[in-house]
Design a protein around this motif. Structure first.
Motif, PDB file in Angstrom:
ATOM      1  N   LYS A   1     -33.919  95.041  11.859  1.00  0.00           N
ATOM      2  CA  LYS A   1     -33.780  94.976  10.564  1.00  0.00           C
ATOM      3  C   LYS A   1     -32.284  95.898  10.401  1.00  0.00           C
TER       4      LYS A   1
ATOM      5  N   ILE B   1     -29.277  94.280  11.835  1.00  0.00           N
ATOM      6  CA  ILE B   1     -28.733  93.375  10.987  1.00  0.00           C
ATOM      7  C   ILE B   1     -27.969  94.114   9.665  1.00  0.00           C
ATOM      8  N   LYS B   2     -28.595  94.984   9.179  1.00  0.00           N
ATOM      9  CA  LYS B   2     -27.951  95.724   8.061  1.00  0.00           C
ATOM     10  C   LYS B   2     -26.378  96.336   8.699  1.00  0.00           C
TER      11      LYS B   2
ATOM     12  N   LEU C   1     -23.923  93.622   9.521  1.00  0.00           N
ATOM     13  CA  LEU C   1     -23.287  92.867   8.294  1.00  0.00           C
ATOM     14  C   LEU C   1     -22.434  93.982   7.517  1.00  0.00           C
TER      15      LEU C   1
ATOM     16  N   VAL D   1     -26.767  85.091  13.586  1.00  0.00           N
ATOM     17  CA  VAL D   1     -27.720  86.040  13.305  1.00  0.00           C
ATOM     18  C   VAL D   1     -28.791  86.273  14.272  1.00  0.00           C
TER      19      VAL D   1
ATOM     20  N   LEU E   1     -22.229  84.734   6.491  1.00  0.00           N
ATOM     21  CA  LEU E   1     -23.022  85.926   5.527  1.00  0.00           C
ATOM     22  C   LEU E   1     -22.079  86.768   5.054  1.00  0.00           C
TER      23      LEU E   1
ATOM     24  N   ILE F   1     -21.631  87.675   1.049  1.00  0.00           N
ATOM     25  CA  ILE F   1     -21.563  88.888   0.560  1.00  0.00           C
ATOM     26  C   ILE F   1     -20.564  89.334  -0.412  1.00  0.00           C
TER      27      ILE F   1
ATOM     28  N   SER G   1     -24.920  87.135  -2.338  1.00  0.00           N
ATOM     29  CA  SER G   1     -25.905  87.920  -1.690  1.00  0.00           C
ATOM     30  C   SER G   1     -25.447  89.335  -1.438  1.00  0.00           C
ATOM     31  N   ILE G   2     -26.560  90.188  -1.380  1.00  0.00           N
ATOM     32  CA  ILE G   2     -26.000  91.741  -1.582  1.00  0.00           C
ATOM     33  C   ILE G   2     -26.407  92.057  -0.177  1.00  0.00           C
ATOM     34  N   LEU G   3     -25.591  93.251   0.305  1.00  0.00           N
ATOM     35  CA  LEU G   3     -25.888  94.126   1.480  1.00  0.00           C
ATOM     36  C   LEU G   3     -27.029  95.123   0.927  1.00  0.00           C
ATOM     37  N   PRO G   4     -28.155  95.131   1.478  1.00  0.00           N
ATOM     38  CA  PRO G   4     -29.264  96.189   1.100  1.00  0.00           C
ATOM     39  C   PRO G   4     -29.064  97.507   1.705  1.00  0.00           C
TER      40      PRO G   4
END
Ligand code: FES
Ligand code: FES
Lengths: 143, 143
Positions: A7, A10-11, A14, A76, A130, A134, A139-142
């Motif tokens: 996780k 990935i964050k 991105l 991904v 992706l 964004i 979609s958003i980047l968390p």
DNA sequence: AAAAAAATATGACTTAAATCATATTTAAGA
DNA sequence: TCTTAAATATGATTTAAGTCATATTTTTTT
């Protein structure tokens, strides 16, 4: 499904896909904060990804991490596999050894098709793609 | 996707669904071996499930674990949730807090629908039903 | 050439999951 | 009623994941 490490990776990737370039590298400390990942842990992860040529990095002053054009084409799933290993996403849900359609465990029918669909999606989606999502607000980047 | 504990619990409960009855209880040691789960760990898990009335048990000589008719009607998801907690199966894949269709994280679109489908399957499938599958040879009980 | 700024490499520490061990309680059977 | 066989309760130990810290190397700038 994914490990914590995956996780985080990935964050981070991105974030780099959206905010970095060869001309604008990002230092670990400036990356760790916005995506809310422990700094030293992130460093280790990125060093690993760097060794596997999934992210690019330059040492020294003016150095940092960034994604090359080639890095951006990666899917991904490649990030996930690099961190968690190839097996994790393919393994039987109950960790049975001989998992296949001929020898299905009890949960196989409840999950297998959907799982394959997810795999397929992760396999065909590039970081680039992706990042576009964004940037265009789909979609958003968390954090 | 599931914790190790949840996998163990599912295997144990399915074994009981197939092999036990109120007249034929199964001791922890006779359960741990065929499903290949550490004995003491399994004991803890089942004691927990017993407290939550998902499996039945009787102490003392001639005692053991079994599934009552009512236990058999439980859905797979209930076992999973009892062990892993309600949240785990619903949480955002990147562990983002405000995950929903309006505020989707970058992986949301790649996975959400399939994930919901899986949830639905786990929600509608009873232990009974899986036990029938196993008995009729449509699936196997894993070691 | 020296100093400074960055990643890299290595390893120690912490926390949570998984495993193991033991003492207690309950029920059956002699 | 006593012994035995089982689950139950509690907690200790081990292992692996996650986190933190520091020394080293590389590159830029002065
Ligand atoms: S046999 Fe277990 S998921 Fe396929
Ligand atoms: S926002 Fe992350 S999976 Fe929905």
């Amino acid at each position: 499904m994914f490990s914590n490490s995956a996780k985080y990776a990935i964050k981070a990737v991105l974030y780099l896909a959206v905010n970095s370039s060869e001309e604008h590298k990002i230092m670990i400390k400036d990356l760790a904060k916005p995506i809310n990942v422990p700094r030293h842990y992130l460093a280790k992860l990125l060093q690993d990804l760097s060794k596997k040529h999934l992210v690019s990095s330059i040492k020294g002053p003016k150095g940092g991490f960034y994604l090359s054009a080639k890095n951006r084409k990666e899917k991904v799933i490649d990030i996930i596999n690099a961190v968690d290993g190839e097996e994790r996403m393919k393994a039987c849900l109950l960790s049975l050894e001989g998992c296949n359609a001929n020898n299905p465990c009890s949960l196989h029918h409840l999950i297998y098709d959907e799982r394959q669909a997810i795999l397929k999606n992760l396999n065909k989606t590039s970081l680039d793609h992706l990042a576009e999502h964004i940037k265009s607000g789909k979609s958003i980047l968390p954090l």
